[in-house]
Enzyme design. Structure first.
Site, PDB file in Angstrom:
ATOM      1  N   HIS A 253      60.854 -36.661 -69.998  1.00  0.00           N
ATOM      2  CA  HIS A 253      61.713 -37.659 -69.375  1.00  0.00           C
ATOM      3  C   HIS A 253      63.158 -37.239 -69.551  1.00  0.00           C
ATOM      4  O   HIS A 253      63.514 -36.649 -70.571  1.00  0.00           O
ATOM      5  CB  HIS A 253      61.491 -39.047 -70.008  1.00  0.00           C
ATOM      6  CG  HIS A 253      61.996 -40.159 -69.153  1.00  0.00           C
ATOM      7  ND1 HIS A 253      63.309 -40.572 -69.193  1.00  0.00           N
ATOM      8  CD2 HIS A 253      61.375 -40.912 -68.212  1.00  0.00           C
ATOM      9  CE1 HIS A 253      63.466 -41.553 -68.310  1.00  0.00           C
ATOM     10  NE2 HIS A 253      62.322 -41.774 -67.700  1.00  0.00           N
ATOM     11  N   GLU A 308      54.292 -42.685 -66.554  1.00  0.00           N
ATOM     12  CA  GLU A 308      53.331 -42.381 -65.499  1.00  0.00           C
ATOM     13  C   GLU A 308      51.922 -42.127 -66.033  1.00  0.00           C
ATOM     14  O   GLU A 308      50.945 -42.324 -65.325  1.00  0.00           O
ATOM     15  CB  GLU A 308      53.792 -41.147 -64.701  1.00  0.00           C
ATOM     16  CG  GLU A 308      55.163 -41.286 -64.065  1.00  0.00           C
ATOM     17  CD  GLU A 308      55.150 -42.093 -62.788  1.00  0.00           C
ATOM     18  OE1 GLU A 308      54.402 -43.077 -62.719  1.00  0.00           O
ATOM     19  OE2 GLU A 308      55.896 -41.738 -61.867  1.00  0.00           O
TER      20      GLU A 308
HETATM   21  N1  ACO Z   1      55.484 -30.134 -68.729  1.00  0.00           N
HETATM   22  C1  ACO Z   1      55.887 -28.929 -69.158  1.00  0.00           C
HETATM   23  N2  ACO Z   1      57.174 -28.594 -69.345  1.00  0.00           N
HETATM   24  C2  ACO Z   1      58.096 -29.532 -69.098  1.00  0.00           C
HETATM   25  C3  ACO Z   1      57.751 -30.817 -68.685  1.00  0.00           C
HETATM   26  C4  ACO Z   1      56.382 -31.113 -68.495  1.00  0.00           C
HETATM   27  N3  ACO Z   1      55.973 -32.305 -68.093  1.00  0.00           N
HETATM   28  N4  ACO Z   1      58.887 -31.544 -68.518  1.00  0.00           N
HETATM   29  C5  ACO Z   1      59.907 -30.744 -68.833  1.00  0.00           C
HETATM   30  N5  ACO Z   1      59.426 -29.525 -69.193  1.00  0.00           N
HETATM   31  C6  ACO Z   1      60.204 -28.369 -69.647  1.00  0.00           C
HETATM   32  C7  ACO Z   1      60.832 -27.629 -68.477  1.00  0.00           C
HETATM   33  O1  ACO Z   1      59.961 -26.649 -67.941  1.00  0.00           O
HETATM   34  C8  ACO Z   1      62.048 -27.026 -69.139  1.00  0.00           C
HETATM   35  O2  ACO Z   1      61.633 -25.901 -69.887  1.00  0.00           O
HETATM   36  P1  ACO Z   1      62.557 -24.607 -69.991  1.00  0.00           P
HETATM   37  O3  ACO Z   1      63.827 -25.096 -70.638  1.00  0.00           O
HETATM   38  O4  ACO Z   1      61.758 -23.673 -70.830  1.00  0.00           O
HETATM   39  O5  ACO Z   1      62.777 -24.136 -68.583  1.00  0.00           O
HETATM   40  C9  ACO Z   1      62.470 -28.105 -70.153  1.00  0.00           C
HETATM   41  O6  ACO Z   1      61.280 -28.860 -70.435  1.00  0.00           O
HETATM   42  C10 ACO Z   1      63.519 -29.047 -69.625  1.00  0.00           C
HETATM   43  O7  ACO Z   1      63.144 -29.445 -68.313  1.00  0.00           O
HETATM   44  P2  ACO Z   1      64.110 -30.229 -67.346  1.00  0.00           P
HETATM   45  O8  ACO Z   1      63.572 -30.144 -65.959  1.00  0.00           O
HETATM   46  O9  ACO Z   1      65.525 -29.821 -67.575  1.00  0.00           O
HETATM   47  O10 ACO Z   1      63.981 -31.689 -67.909  1.00  0.00           O
HETATM   48  P3  ACO Z   1      64.372 -33.009 -67.156  1.00  0.00           P
HETATM   49  O11 ACO Z   1      64.903 -33.948 -68.148  1.00  0.00           O
HETATM   50  O12 ACO Z   1      65.237 -32.746 -65.972  1.00  0.00           O
HETATM   51  O13 ACO Z   1      62.947 -33.454 -66.595  1.00  0.00           O
HETATM   52  C11 ACO Z   1      61.176 -34.701 -65.731  1.00  0.00           C
HETATM   53  C12 ACO Z   1      62.449 -34.737 -66.593  1.00  0.00           C
HETATM   54  C13 ACO Z   1      61.565 -34.366 -64.297  1.00  0.00           C
HETATM   55  C14 ACO Z   1      60.524 -36.065 -65.750  1.00  0.00           C
HETATM   56  C15 ACO Z   1      60.202 -33.634 -66.295  1.00  0.00           C
HETATM   57  O14 ACO Z   1      59.925 -33.901 -67.644  1.00  0.00           O
HETATM   58  C16 ACO Z   1      58.923 -33.475 -65.484  1.00  0.00           C
HETATM   59  O15 ACO Z   1      58.921 -32.759 -64.481  1.00  0.00           O
HETATM   60  N6  ACO Z   1      57.805 -34.148 -65.902  1.00  0.00           N
HETATM   61  C17 ACO Z   1      56.569 -34.050 -65.191  1.00  0.00           C
HETATM   62  C18 ACO Z   1      56.561 -35.004 -63.998  1.00  0.00           C
HETATM   63  C19 ACO Z   1      56.515 -36.471 -64.431  1.00  0.00           C
HETATM   64  O16 ACO Z   1      55.794 -36.856 -65.330  1.00  0.00           O
HETATM   65  N7  ACO Z   1      57.321 -37.288 -63.702  1.00  0.00           N
HETATM   66  C20 ACO Z   1      57.456 -38.728 -63.974  1.00  0.00           C
HETATM   67  C21 ACO Z   1      58.702 -39.004 -64.743  1.00  0.00           C
HETATM   68  S1  ACO Z   1      58.809 -40.682 -65.272  1.00  0.00           S
HETATM   69  C22 ACO Z   1      59.635 -41.496 -64.037  1.00  0.00           C
HETATM   70  O17 ACO Z   1      60.506 -41.006 -63.404  1.00  0.00           O
HETATM   71  C23 ACO Z   1      59.234 -42.844 -63.731  1.00  0.00           C
END
Ligand code: ACO
Length: 363
Positions: A253, A308
């Site tokens: 998140h 989620e």
């Molecule tokens: N699985 C694996 N790796 C992840 C995940 C995940 N679910 N989420 C983040 N990471 C990793 C990224 O790959 C990145 O790794 P790196 O630094 O080695 O490249 C690091 O964590 C940071 O990722 P960001 O994209 O910068 O994190 P951000 O805060 O922007 O992402 C998000 C938040 C978009 C929700 C992300 O965690 C994600 O894509 N989750 C999966 C989709 C999901 O569950 N969405 C629902 C969100 S809840 C809502 O909005 C209601």
């Protein structure tokens, strides 16, 4: 370097992390403490409220009329009947969220019913009708004697839902009703600030919600559980995905660095419906394995269970097909979107930030 240019540099290429873009009395998310406060209440306190009570809380002081939860229940019932007359059968060929987007777009800015009531009322009507039409079934007219959650489930199946099912959906809608300045709510406020009107603002918000990085993830959570299939496959399946650089749906998140408080509320709601079921036990095992792997694979980032993950299980348990989960999310978040639009309209200030030009200088 001036303060302004430092700020701009800090934001460039990022997702506006840590930028404060609005003041609101509606909700606050504390990502380090894992807390969500909605108008002075911790989320856990609101979990036992009806959706109408949460609407009363969020709308209070934002509209010309003072409405109790009972008034809101009655007005929503009337508006659901109006929305039923506006169903567009040709939308059955679209995905549920596309069908919702199209049918909300057909609501007229001259609609006489208060727009915030109509927007909340229309989502369950259009969603239930689309789900049924896609199954080759006729839409079921709303029953004005029912509360909002009960009627949503009734329009879906034609059966009066049990008290436990109504409670689970009320808890879900309440839990996702508002969440600070998330992407869709920010979108709604930007559009509202141009005085484009409430329907335009919430349709923009829906478009932002639909993406898998925001509200489009719960369906894929179930796809993931199905693809893993059984306990013996959990670790290998999850490890493979992470090694391929893929994200695990339902984890991570932007704001929370600890567990999303909404995940616990929803886990409790689904447990009340299906205590000890194989589905819940299996999901719990996948969750634990995913958290352990994410800790090892992404040690620099605290990646925890988000809303989620258990959303998927709650909505599946009350009978929604997985391709409609984003619509049900929108049904709950419409409470927050409408309240933010009303708040933004009262402020009456156009949102117009600046960008940092990094292109070539004029030749
Ligand atoms: N699985 C694996 N790796 C992840 C995940 C995940 N679910 N989420 C983040 N990471 C990793 C990224 O790959 C990145 O790794 P790196 O630094 O080695 O490249 C690091 O964590 C940071 O990722 P960001 O994209 O910068 O994190 P951000 O805060 O922007 O992402 C998000 C938040 C978009 C929700 C992300 O965690 C994600 O894509 N989750 C999966 C989709 C999901 O569950 N969405 C629902 C969100 S809840 C809502 O909005 C209601």
């Amino acid at each position: 370097m001036t303060i302004e240019s430092a700020l701009v540099n800090d934001m460039s290429g990022s997702g506006l992390d840590n930028v404060v873009a609005a003041e609101t009395i509606l909700s606050h998310v504390d990502g380090n403490a894992g807390q969500l406060i909605i108008r002075g209440y911790h989320l856990a306190e609101l979990a036992s409220w009806t959706f109408e009570q949460v609407l009363e809380l969020l709308w209070s002081g934002q509209t010309a009329n003072t409405m109790t939860a009972t008034d809101i229940r009655m007005q929503l019932a009337g508006a659901r009947e109006r929305a039923f007359a506006l169903i567009q059968p040709q939308t059955r060929a679209l995905t549920p969220v596309e069908a919702l987007r199209l049918q909300l777009s057909a609501l007229s800015d001259t609609e006489t019913c208060p727009h915030y009531i109509m927007a909340v009322a229309a989502v369950p009507v259009f969603t239930a009708a689309t789900i049924r039409m896609k199954q080759g079934l006729a839409p079921i007219a709303p029953d004005p004697s029912l509360g909002h959650s009960a009627d949503f489930l009734y329009m879906l199946s034609g059966v009066i839902p049990s008290v436990e099912q109504i409670k689970a959906l009320d808890t879900y809608l309440t839990t996702v009703s508002d969440h600070g300045l998330n992407a869709s709510t920010f979108t709604a406020r930007v559009i509202a600030s141009t005085e484009a009107g409430l329907f335009s603002s919430v349709i923009g918000a829906l478009c932002a919600l639909k993406g898998p990085l925001h509200g489009g993830a719960p369906g894929p959570v179930l796809d993931m559980l199905d693809a893993i299939g059984e306990k013996a496959n959990i670790k290998t399946w999850l490890r493979d995905r992470l090694e391929r650089g893929e994200r695990l749906m339902g984890f991570g998140h932007r704001i929370y660095r600890v567990r999303d408080p909404r995940a616990d509320v929803l886990k409790e709601a689904v447990s009340a419906l299906q205590d000890g079921s194989d589905r819940i036990l299996f999901a719990g095992q996948v969750e634990q394995a995913a958290l352990a792997l994410l800790e090892v694979k992404k040690p620099l980032r605290s990646l925890q269970t988000n809303v989620e993950f258990y959303t998927a299980l709650v909505l599946e348990a009350v009978g929604f097909p997985r391709d409609s989960f984003t619509n049900v999310f929108a049904a709950g978040r419409m409470a927050g979107w409408t309240a933010h639009v009303l708040e933004q309209e009262r402020l009456g200030r156009l949102i117009r930030p600046q960008s940092n030009y990094i292109g070539p200088s004029p030749r």
